[in-house]
Design a protein around this motif. Structure first.
Motif, mmCIF file in Angstrom:
data_model
loop_
_atom_site.group_PDB
_atom_site.id
_atom_site.type_symbol
_atom_site.label_atom_id
_atom_site.label_comp_id
_atom_site.label_asym_id
_atom_site.label_seq_id
_atom_site.Cartn_x
_atom_site.Cartn_y
_atom_site.Cartn_z
ATOM 1 N N ASN A 119 51.222 -29.079 -30.660
ATOM 2 C CA ASN A 119 49.786 -29.108 -30.916
ATOM 3 C C ASN A 119 49.512 -29.004 -32.411
ATOM 4 N N PRO A 120 48.609 -29.815 -32.950
ATOM 5 C CA PRO A 120 48.232 -29.634 -34.358
ATOM 6 C C PRO A 120 47.774 -28.212 -34.668
ATOM 7 N N GLU A 121 47.147 -27.562 -33.661
ATOM 8 C CA GLU A 121 46.606 -26.218 -33.885
ATOM 9 C C GLU A 121 47.668 -25.182 -34.234
ATOM 10 N N ILE A 122 48.939 -25.482 -34.004
ATOM 11 C CA ILE A 122 50.007 -24.578 -34.435
ATOM 12 C C ILE A 122 49.967 -24.381 -35.948
ATOM 13 N N TYR A 123 49.368 -25.337 -36.652
ATOM 14 C CA TYR A 123 49.280 -25.276 -38.113
ATOM 15 C C TYR A 123 47.910 -24.787 -38.577
ATOM 16 N N GLY A 124 47.270 -23.947 -37.727
ATOM 17 C CA GLY A 124 45.939 -23.446 -38.007
ATOM 18 C C GLY A 124 45.894 -22.357 -39.073
ATOM 19 N N HIS A 125 44.660 -22.045 -39.488
ATOM 20 C CA HIS A 125 44.425 -21.060 -40.547
ATOM 21 C C HIS A 125 43.311 -20.102 -40.146
ATOM 22 N N PHE A 126 43.173 -19.065 -40.932
ATOM 23 C CA PHE A 126 42.328 -17.927 -40.591
ATOM 24 C C PHE A 126 41.557 -17.517 -41.839
ATOM 25 N N ALA A 127 40.239 -17.408 -41.719
ATOM 26 C CA ALA A 127 39.396 -16.986 -42.836
ATOM 27 C C ALA A 127 38.477 -15.872 -42.362
ATOM 28 N N GLU A 128 38.730 -14.678 -42.855
ATOM 29 C CA GLU A 128 37.944 -13.500 -42.482
ATOM 30 C C GLU A 128 37.046 -13.098 -43.643
ATOM 31 N N HIS A 129 35.972 -12.391 -43.322
ATOM 32 C CA HIS A 129 35.135 -11.798 -44.364
ATOM 33 C C HIS A 129 35.893 -10.600 -44.930
ATOM 34 N N LEU A 130 36.800 -10.899 -45.816
ATOM 35 C CA LEU A 130 37.748 -9.915 -46.333
ATOM 36 C C LEU A 130 38.072 -10.280 -47.775
ATOM 37 N N GLY A 131 37.821 -9.341 -48.692
ATOM 38 C CA GLY A 131 38.155 -9.579 -50.089
ATOM 39 C C GLY A 131 37.491 -10.840 -50.612
ATOM 40 N N ARG A 132 38.295 -11.689 -51.252
ATOM 41 C CA ARG A 132 37.770 -12.909 -51.862
ATOM 42 C C ARG A 132 38.173 -14.167 -51.071
ATOM 43 N N CYS A 133 38.364 -14.001 -49.764
ATOM 44 C CA CYS A 133 38.706 -15.158 -48.949
ATOM 45 C C CYS A 133 37.506 -16.089 -48.811
ATOM 46 N N ILE A 134 36.418 -15.575 -48.231
ATOM 47 C CA ILE A 134 35.212 -16.391 -48.056
ATOM 48 C C ILE A 134 34.486 -16.542 -49.384
ATOM 49 N N TYR A 135 34.028 -15.418 -49.916
ATOM 50 C CA TYR A 135 33.238 -15.450 -51.142
ATOM 51 C C TYR A 135 34.168 -15.542 -52.351
ATOM 52 N N GLU A 136 33.940 -16.556 -53.178
ATOM 53 C CA GLU A 136 34.755 -16.915 -54.342
ATOM 54 C C GLU A 136 35.892 -17.853 -53.959
ATOM 55 N N CYS A 191 56.894 -24.874 -28.506
ATOM 56 C CA CYS A 191 55.586 -25.503 -28.323
ATOM 57 C C CYS A 191 55.201 -25.661 -26.856
ATOM 58 N N ASP A 192 56.144 -25.419 -25.935
ATOM 59 C CA ASP A 192 55.773 -25.427 -24.523
ATOM 60 C C ASP A 192 54.876 -24.251 -24.186
ATOM 61 N N ARG A 193 54.993 -23.154 -24.921
ATOM 62 C CA ARG A 193 54.157 -21.979 -24.692
ATOM 63 C C ARG A 193 53.192 -21.717 -25.855
ATOM 64 N N VAL A 194 53.644 -21.870 -27.091
ATOM 65 C CA VAL A 194 52.787 -21.607 -28.262
ATOM 66 C C VAL A 194 51.904 -22.831 -28.499
ATOM 67 N N LYS A 195 50.601 -22.649 -28.344
ATOM 68 C CA LYS A 195 49.664 -23.762 -28.465
ATOM 69 C C LYS A 195 48.796 -23.680 -29.713
ATOM 70 N N MET A 196 48.802 -22.520 -30.367
ATOM 71 C CA MET A 196 48.047 -22.375 -31.600
ATOM 72 C C MET A 196 48.651 -21.237 -32.401
ATOM 73 N N ALA A 197 48.565 -21.348 -33.727
ATOM 74 C CA ALA A 197 48.947 -20.244 -34.607
ATOM 75 C C ALA A 197 48.076 -20.336 -35.857
ATOM 76 N N CYS A 198 47.676 -19.189 -36.388
ATOM 77 C CA CYS A 198 46.828 -19.148 -37.578
ATOM 78 C C CYS A 198 47.460 -18.215 -38.596
ATOM 79 N N ILE A 199 47.904 -18.759 -39.728
ATOM 80 C CA ILE A 199 48.448 -17.914 -40.780
ATOM 81 C C ILE A 199 47.319 -17.103 -41.390
ATOM 82 N N ALA A 200 47.646 -15.865 -41.772
ATOM 83 C CA ALA A 200 46.652 -14.970 -42.354
ATOM 84 C C ALA A 200 46.979 -14.749 -43.838
ATOM 85 N N GLN A 201 46.044 -15.104 -44.707
ATOM 86 C CA GLN A 201 44.820 -15.836 -44.452
ATOM 87 C C GLN A 201 44.740 -17.020 -45.418
ATOM 88 N N MET A 202 43.683 -17.785 -45.366
ATOM 89 C CA MET A 202 43.672 -19.085 -46.017
ATOM 90 C C MET A 202 43.633 -19.024 -47.545
#
Length: 503
Positions: A16-33, A344-355
């Motif tokens: 799944n392409p989603e295995i190469y997903g990412h994660f953006a939390e309201h944390l530090g300078r991830c979103i803002y800046e 990939c038969d079981r893992v359908k998504m993964a999000c590295i922390a953080q972007m």
């Protein structure tokens, strides 16, 4: 010499392409800046989103983005982040640094970002401090194309047509920051809350993600599944969920100490990679529990938080989790993505922390400056695995490595191989040794290579990019290979990630 055998005829699953997903939390300078600078910023932007960051992520082929948390999700009340920005509520971000959150980045901004990126959306709802009504109305606000209070409110706020939620997480880490719940209590809440995550557009149903375990908490996995799979009602024949999450961070020196991102020795190098390889045991053991309830693997394992978590960079806010990113991170990324591919038969998504600017980021920013990290370059190398089919592969003659601590032995080489719809084979191979190269012979079952290209990310183990030297570690063309009748021959340098495209 090591030999990599590839049976390109034996497809073992779809990546799944989603295995190469990412994660953006309201944390530090991830979103803002990091992502959002506002429409009036001198930094080039489109509707407030940094143009340089968006373009870099598109080049990396980002498939999916998770938002707004993380721990932040279970204190996030979505209505605070809609409407005119000057009227939005300000709050203290109690989880991350005690700074003011002005809610200028909210629902509309998230979907604007995903539209610019061309990626799927993964929204995380609030179970810990939110209500069923609040979650239900958020889904209605986002996805309903009709006459209703929430759809009317969305239109009044400037967006006539609904958006699409691809994945919806019902709570986050509810065993900890999301409410300190027991698995049975959370599972019953999950059953209730997910009921009101309505599919307003049946042609594009929302995939629902249940909050899974922290690391090796198999008791949580068992308890949640036992409760959620107790006589599920049609059409929810797979336990009211499409995915069950798993969180695992690599702390080379343990949770309390963590260790420096840049100052480490060879022993810590191998200890870190050994801990990264532990991901495979977690997938196998949690997967075995899932198999008892879901033998057909209809429920995906969703590793929506993973990566290295080190001590913050000196002089930065401890609550902002800002850390540098070395070749060690590049190898952790390469190892982890290969593991996800092979499961990939079981893992359908993964999000590295953080972007951006948090933990194992693919991008760092400082004012108007932006740099790509070694981890970014590995994701760019691996992008061709997305939506391809995993094929059988194995390495013989593979030695083991350690730095005098037998407990932390790792294989010298580690790989995964896929074939895409055009018949092009992608090989990603890691050399975990800090000092020694390795001769490699690749043998295909039937393929006679005629068209080959390759790239490499390679530097000494402490190397990283700075705003003064942004290209100290980068992805470069790799040409030191020989095409043979049924494969390839090359020498993979120490401390490197190599990607081949073979036709």
């Amino acid at each position: 010499m090591a030999k990599l055998y590839v049976n390109e005829k034996n497809k073992q699953g779809h990546i799944n392409p989603e295995i190469y997903g990412h994660f953006a939390e309201h944390l530090g300078r991830c979103i803002y800046e990091g992502i959002y600078v506002g429409e009036d910023s001198p930094i080039p932007n489109k509707n407030g989103m940094r143009t340089d960051v968006v373009e870099a992520l598109k080049e990396m082929r980002i498939p999916l983005l998770r938002w707004p948390g993380g721990c932040f999700a279970d204190e996030y009340h979505w209505m605070d982040g809609i409407g005119p920005k000057e009227n939005r509520k300000k709050m203290i971000n109690t989880h991350w640094g005690g700074v003011v959150e002005d809610n200028s980045f909210g629902t509309h901004e998230f979907f604007e970002l995903c539209e610019q990126l061309g990626c799927k959306t993964y929204v995380n709802g609030n179970v810990g401090s939110g209500t069923v009504r609040e979650m239900s109305e958020w889904v209605e606000y986002i996805t309903f194309d009709g006459v209703s209070p929430m759809a009317d409110l969305r239109k009044a706020n400037g967006h006539e047509k609904p958006w699409k939620i691809d994945y919806f997480g019902v709570g986050n880490e509810n065993w900890g920051c999301g409410g300190n719940m027991t698995p049975e209590y959370y599972a019953n809440l999950y059953r209730r809350y997910q009921t009101y995550v309505r599919h307003y557009d049946n042609s594009a149903p929302i995939k629902k993600v249940c909050g899974g375990a922290n690391v090796a908490d198999y008791f949580w996995t068992e308890g949640v599944l036992k409760t959620c799979y107790a006589a599920p009602q049609p059409p929810m024949a797979h336990g009211f969920m499409d995915g069950l999450s798993l969180h695992y961070y690599v702390h080379p020196e343990g949770w309390e100490i963590k260790g420096s991102a840049t100052d480490f020795d060879e022993k810590v190098w191998y200890k870190t990679l050994w801990k990264a390889l532990y991901m495979e045991e977690l997938i196998n053991r949690h997967g075995a529990i899932m198999d008892q309830y879901d033998p057909e693997k209809e429920v995906g394992m969703i590793v929506d938080e993973w990566g290295c978590w080190f001590t913050v960079e000196p002089g930065t806010n401890p609550g902002f989790l800002y850390q540098q990113n070395t070749m060690r991170d590049a190898l952790v990324a390469g190892l982890s993505l290969n593991i996800f591919n092979k499961h990939c038969d079981r893992v359908k998504m993964a999000c590295i922390a953080q972007m951006v600017n948090v933990l194992q980021s693919v991008i760092l920013t400082e004012g108007e400056k932006m740099i790509l990290t070694p981890t970014y370059h590995v994701f760019h190398q691996y992008r061709h695995h997305q939506d391809a089919d995993l094929v059988e592969s194995c390495i013989t003659g593979n030695s083991t490595l350690d730095a005098g601590e037998k407990e932390y032995q790792v294989p010298k080489l580690q790989e995964s191989v896929s074939i895409d719809k055009d018949g092009i084979v992608t090989i990603t191979l890691n050399n975990l040794s800090t000092t020694d190269s390795e001769e490699v012979e690749v043998a295909f079952t039937e393929l006679n290579p005629s068209d080959v290209s390759a790239s490499i990310v390679n530097q000494e183990m402490h190397a990283y990019n700075t705003f003064e030297e942004p290209e100290n570690v980068t992805e470069e063309a790799f040409t030191a290979y020989e095409i043979t009748e049924k494969g390839l021959k090359f020498t993979i340098p120490a401390c490197s990630v190599v990607a081949f495209r073979v036709k």
